[in-house]
Write a protein that holds these residues in place. Structure first.
Motif, PDB file in Angstrom:
ATOM      1  N   VAL A   1       0.837  -1.203   0.000  1.00 19.03           N
ATOM      2  CA  VAL A   1       0.000   0.000   0.000  1.00 19.03           C
ATOM      3  C   VAL A   1       0.870   1.250   0.000  1.00 19.03           C
ATOM      4  N   ALA A   2       1.913   1.241   0.819  1.00 19.92           N
ATOM      5  CA  ALA A   2       2.812   2.403   0.880  1.00 19.92           C
ATOM      6  C   ALA A   2       3.472   2.644  -0.472  1.00 19.92           C
ATOM      7  N   GLY A   3       3.912   1.580  -1.131  1.00 25.82           N
ATOM      8  CA  GLY A   3       4.550   1.730  -2.433  1.00 25.82           C
ATOM      9  C   GLY A   3       3.602   2.291  -3.476  1.00 25.82           C
ATOM     10  N   LEU A   4       2.376   1.827  -3.473  1.00 24.91           N
ATOM     11  CA  LEU A   4       1.384   2.321  -4.432  1.00 24.91           C
ATOM     12  C   LEU A   4       1.030   3.777  -4.165  1.00 24.91           C
ATOM     13  N   ARG A   5       1.025   4.179  -2.905  1.00 21.08           N
ATOM     14  CA  ARG A   5       0.780   5.588  -2.580  1.00 21.08           C
ATOM     15  C   ARG A   5       1.965   6.455  -2.998  1.00 21.08           C
ATOM     16  N   ALA A   6       3.175   5.944  -2.787  1.00 12.87           N
ATOM     17  CA  ALA A   6       4.367   6.702  -3.185  1.00 12.87           C
ATOM     18  C   ALA A   6       4.414   6.891  -4.703  1.00 12.87           C
ATOM     19  N   GLN A   7       3.893   5.911  -5.448  1.00 13.93           N
ATOM     20  CA  GLN A   7       3.867   6.002  -6.909  1.00 13.93           C
ATOM     21  C   GLN A   7       2.723   6.883  -7.413  1.00 13.93           C
ATOM     22  N   GLY A   8       1.775   7.216  -6.527  1.00 14.72           N
ATOM     23  CA  GLY A   8       0.614   7.987  -6.945  1.00 14.72           C
ATOM     24  C   GLY A   8      -0.502   7.130  -7.506  1.00 14.72           C
ATOM     25  N   VAL A   9      -0.370   5.821  -7.435  1.00 15.85           N
ATOM     26  CA  VAL A   9      -1.422   4.920  -7.924  1.00 15.85           C
ATOM     27  C   VAL A   9      -2.606   4.940  -6.964  1.00 15.85           C
ATOM     28  N   LEU A  10      -2.326   4.964  -5.673  1.00 15.34           N
ATOM     29  CA  LEU A  10      -3.368   5.124  -4.667  1.00 15.34           C
ATOM     30  C   LEU A  10      -3.389   6.586  -4.225  1.00 15.34           C
ATOM     31  N   PRO A  11      -4.575   7.143  -4.025  1.00 13.30           N
ATOM     32  CA  PRO A  11      -4.646   8.549  -3.617  1.00 13.30           C
ATOM     33  C   PRO A  11      -4.166   8.744  -2.185  1.00 13.30           C
ATOM     34  N   GLY A  12      -3.696   9.952  -1.905  1.00 11.16           N
ATOM     35  CA  GLY A  12      -3.254  10.282  -0.552  1.00 11.16           C
ATOM     36  C   GLY A  12      -2.367  11.500  -0.576  1.00 11.16           C
TER      37      GLY A  12
ATOM     38  N   PHE B   1       7.359   4.334   3.554  1.00 15.92           N
ATOM     39  CA  PHE B   1       6.438   4.325   4.685  1.00 15.92           C
ATOM     40  C   PHE B   1       6.090   5.733   5.168  1.00 15.92           C
ATOM     41  N   ASP B   2       6.819   6.741   4.698  1.00 21.55           N
ATOM     42  CA  ASP B   2       6.441   8.124   4.985  1.00 21.55           C
ATOM     43  C   ASP B   2       5.078   8.473   4.375  1.00 21.55           C
ATOM     44  N   TYR B   3       4.651   7.734   3.369  1.00 23.81           N
ATOM     45  CA  TYR B   3       3.400   8.022   2.678  1.00 23.81           C
ATOM     46  C   TYR B   3       2.172   7.417   3.362  1.00 23.81           C
ATOM     47  N   LEU B   4       2.381   6.649   4.408  1.00 26.17           N
ATOM     48  CA  LEU B   4       1.253   6.045   5.114  1.00 26.17           C
ATOM     49  C   LEU B   4       0.723   6.973   6.195  1.00 26.17           C
ATOM     50  N   PRO B   5      -0.568   6.884   6.518  1.00 22.51           N
ATOM     51  CA  PRO B   5      -1.090   7.603   7.688  1.00 22.51           C
ATOM     52  C   PRO B   5      -0.403   7.102   8.961  1.00 22.51           C
ATOM     53  N   ALA B   6      -0.442   7.909   9.997  1.00 25.05           N
ATOM     54  CA  ALA B   6       0.312   7.604  11.219  1.00 25.05           C
ATOM     55  C   ALA B   6       0.029   6.212  11.796  1.00 25.05           C
ATOM     56  N   PRO B   7      -1.230   5.774  11.961  1.00 23.68           N
ATOM     57  CA  PRO B   7      -1.455   4.444  12.554  1.00 23.68           C
ATOM     58  C   PRO B   7      -0.845   3.316  11.716  1.00 23.68           C
ATOM     59  N   ALA B   8      -0.944   3.449  10.383  1.00 26.26           N
ATOM     60  CA  ALA B   8      -0.357   2.429   9.514  1.00 26.26           C
ATOM     61  C   ALA B   8       1.161   2.476   9.568  1.00 26.26           C
ATOM     62  N   GLN B   9       1.725   3.671   9.660  1.00 26.19           N
ATOM     63  CA  GLN B   9       3.176   3.804   9.813  1.00 26.19           C
ATOM     64  C   GLN B   9       3.656   3.082  11.064  1.00 26.19           C
ATOM     65  N   ALA B  10       2.931   3.277  12.152  1.00 23.30           N
ATOM     66  CA  ALA B  10       3.343   2.690  13.431  1.00 23.30           C
ATOM     67  C   ALA B  10       3.465   1.177  13.320  1.00 23.30           C
ATOM     68  N   LYS B  11       2.509   0.541  12.636  1.00 24.42           N
ATOM     69  CA  LYS B  11       2.541  -0.917  12.502  1.00 24.42           C
ATOM     70  C   LYS B  11       3.600  -1.368  11.508  1.00 24.42           C
ATOM     71  N   ALA B  12       3.610  -0.756  10.315  1.00 21.50           N
ATOM     72  CA  ALA B  12       4.536  -1.202   9.271  1.00 21.50           C
ATOM     73  C   ALA B  12       5.986  -0.999   9.682  1.00 21.50           C
ATOM     74  N   VAL B  13       6.305   0.174  10.207  1.00 27.63           N
ATOM     75  CA  VAL B  13       7.682   0.456  10.616  1.00 27.63           C
ATOM     76  C   VAL B  13       8.047  -0.388  11.843  1.00 27.63           C
ATOM     77  N   GLY B  14       7.101  -0.557  12.761  1.00 27.64           N
ATOM     78  CA  GLY B  14       7.353  -1.391  13.933  1.00 27.64           C
ATOM     79  C   GLY B  14       7.727  -2.811  13.552  1.00 27.64           C
ATOM     80  N   ASP B  15       6.995  -3.389  12.587  1.00 26.28           N
ATOM     81  CA  ASP B  15       7.305  -4.744  12.124  1.00 26.28           C
ATOM     82  C   ASP B  15       8.738  -4.838  11.610  1.00 26.28           C
ATOM     83  N   LEU B  16       9.134  -3.872  10.786  1.00 30.43           N
ATOM     84  CA  LEU B  16      10.460  -3.925  10.180  1.00 30.43           C
ATOM     85  C   LEU B  16      11.567  -3.633  11.190  1.00 30.43           C
TER      86      LEU B  16
END
Length: 518
Positions: free
Chosen positions: A262-273, A298-313
């Protein structure tokens, strides 16, 4: 990943307090996993990665000891937390896929010998056995590349976004039907059905999202051959990410890292945000190259999604020690500042060393050492590591003596399985004046684990944690692990692919022939 538990309305109406009490009692009891291994040697180790409080599953990070040894053909492990989610196993004789656990469950599995030359299989018993066997058999869109190929074919054959979405739903229908049949036969719990059904949906997003992300990056290399125009493909991935958004409550236990897609698609502009207002994770990207190649997305994700995705990595980075404690502490400080209430934050704080260890002192070599007879830890020689090639190491440290070299890594199960044959090898080597050199290709951050495993497995001889320069020089010579080599007393390589210690007399005869022994 989770649907909320479905309870019968009548039961709630008749005895709500009793139901709540039973639920609370169940949650307080961790699951127990046991296995039966016919013909498996004692002391074989099984590593278990369990869900942690607030954290679905880290594939590699464990908050404490998580190993059990086989004794008398059996092992047993009690999870340390009463959590719903997935468990991953690591070891030669354990399930290939994940298994589902819920509080209080007793899960068993048995190793079944294969017929003829077929490999052994793992069969689950106990709670939710039907669901765990579907996982083990790869029938829930978790069977690897063949499932990915089917999803790609379904995408390629669809002329429109609507048709593509229908084709993907059809791919999910069969595994969902298997789960529904198991539920109706009372072979799995409602919670198991909810979690595994949701996991199937995340598998759809994983395979399709991965293919479409690559397509939008580079259509020629992606080789997806879409019938639908790109405008329709954009509509399809937007609809798919909305329907199966990894942040939805029912996916809270998902074992997949779909937020990265999801983050990659948002960074590419494929998903809106919106564009990110800060590039916190892009600034840390070089530190995560060994864990995730495009950490800045992961900078392109909303804060709650960032917390989970970055936390996992970050837990993965901790498990593999891919950066220095100082660097990790800097990343963890930014994470803590942004997400102070995240369940990942205390795990990071607990795992980080409180002060620099003696292993990081300047001028102290901690990469070449020996394990002497009767010793319980490696002894290190003074000086810095100046070795650049394998031949240089052999000639520098073993001038005038033949050397048997064992290439291994702490994460290599087959390598460690060979260690039980070391007593025979050492007896032969000692009688014939042969040195044994163990070379680990672990990352530098695995230094403590490398040294501990060497001592734990009583690997008498010399040990070298290969530097980046040496590992680079070995890429073509050591294509897989374990690999064994033989050098003569002049430091010349006389066998680049020697027999394994488990080959016993075949190896000893090879050593006699290559080294001219009588």
């Amino acid at each position: 990943m989770k649907y909320w538990i479905s309870l019968l309305g009548a039961a709630l109406a008749v005895a709500p307090s009793l139901v709540c009490a039973q639920k609370n009692a169940l949650k307080a009891v961790p699951a127990v996993i046991s296995g039966e291994f016919t013909g498996v040697p004692d002391s074989t180790t099984v590593a278990i990665f369990e869900p942690l409080p607030g954290v679905p599953l880290s594939y590699f990070f464990a908050d404490g000891p998580n190993e059990a040894a086989v004794r008398g053909g059996r092992f047993s492990y009690r999870l340390r937390h009463a959590e719903t989610g997935f468990v991953r196993y690591s070891g030669k004789y354990v399930p290939r896929n994940l298994s589902f656990v819920e509080p209080g469950a007793r899960i068993t599995f048995a190793l079944k010998p294969g017929a003829g030359n077929a490999p052994p299989t793992v069969v689950f018993g106990g709670a939710n056995a039907a669901g765990n066997n579907l996982l083990e058999q790869g029938k829930l869109l978790n069977g690897g590349p063949p499932d990915g190929s089917r999803i790609r074919a379904a995408l390629a054959g669809a002329p429109t976004a609507t048709a593509g979405l229908a084709a993907l739903e059809a791919e999910a229908a069969t595994p969902k039907a298997l789960l529904m049949a198991a539920l109706r036969e009372h072979q799995i719990s409602q919670r198991c059905y909810d979690v595994l059904t949701a996991e199937v949906e995340q598998r759809v997003l994983f395979w399709a999202g991965q293919a479409l992300e690559f397509h939008f990056q580079n259509p020629a290399k992606a080789n997806l051959h879409l019938q639908m125009p790109d405008a329709e493909a954009r509509q399809l991935i937007q609809a798919l990410c909305a329907r199966y958004a990894p942040t939805l409550p029912r996916y809270r236990y998902s074992a997949l890292g779909n937020l990265g897609i999801v983050a990659g698609l948002r960074a590419q502009g494929v998903l809106p945000g919106p564009a990110p207002t800060a590039r916190t994770w892009a600034g840390h990207a070089p530190k995560f190259e060994q864990v995730f190649g495009d950490f800045g997305r992961f900078d392109y994700l909303p804060a709650p999604a960032q917390a989970k995705a970055v936390g996992d990595l970050m837990l993965t980075a901790l498990a593999f020690r891919t950066m220095s404690p100082v660097d990790f502490a800097k990343v963890a400080a930014d994470y803590q500042q942004l997400f102070p209430a995240s369940p990942y934050a205390p795990l990071m704080a607990k795992a980080l060393p409180k002060e620099p260890t003696a292993l990081t002192k300047a001028g102290q070599n901690q990469t070449f050492g020996t394990l002497a007879v009767g010793a319980h830890a490696l002894a290190f020689a003074p000086g810095l590591d100046t070795v650049r090639t394998l031949a240089g190491l052999v000639r520098q440290q073993f001038a005038g003596r033949p050397v048997f070299v064992d290439f291994w890594a702490s994460w290599c199960g087959p390598c460690i399985a060979e260690f039980r044959y070391e007593p025979g090898l050492h007896e032969f080597a000692s009688k014939n004046g042969i040195e044994v050199l163990y070379i680990s290709v672990d990352k530098a951050g695995f230094r403590e684990k490398w040294a501990a495993l060497a001592a734990k497995n009583t690997l008498r001889g010399a040990h070298y944690l290969a530097s980046e320069a040496v590992q680079e020089s070995l890429k073509s010579a050591v294509p897989y692990l374990p690999t064994y080599m033989i050098f003569d007393k002049n430091g010349q390589l006389v066998e680049a692919s020697a027999y394994h210690p488990s080959d016993g007399e075949k190896l000893y005869q090879q050593l006699r022939e290559r080294l001219g022994l009588r």
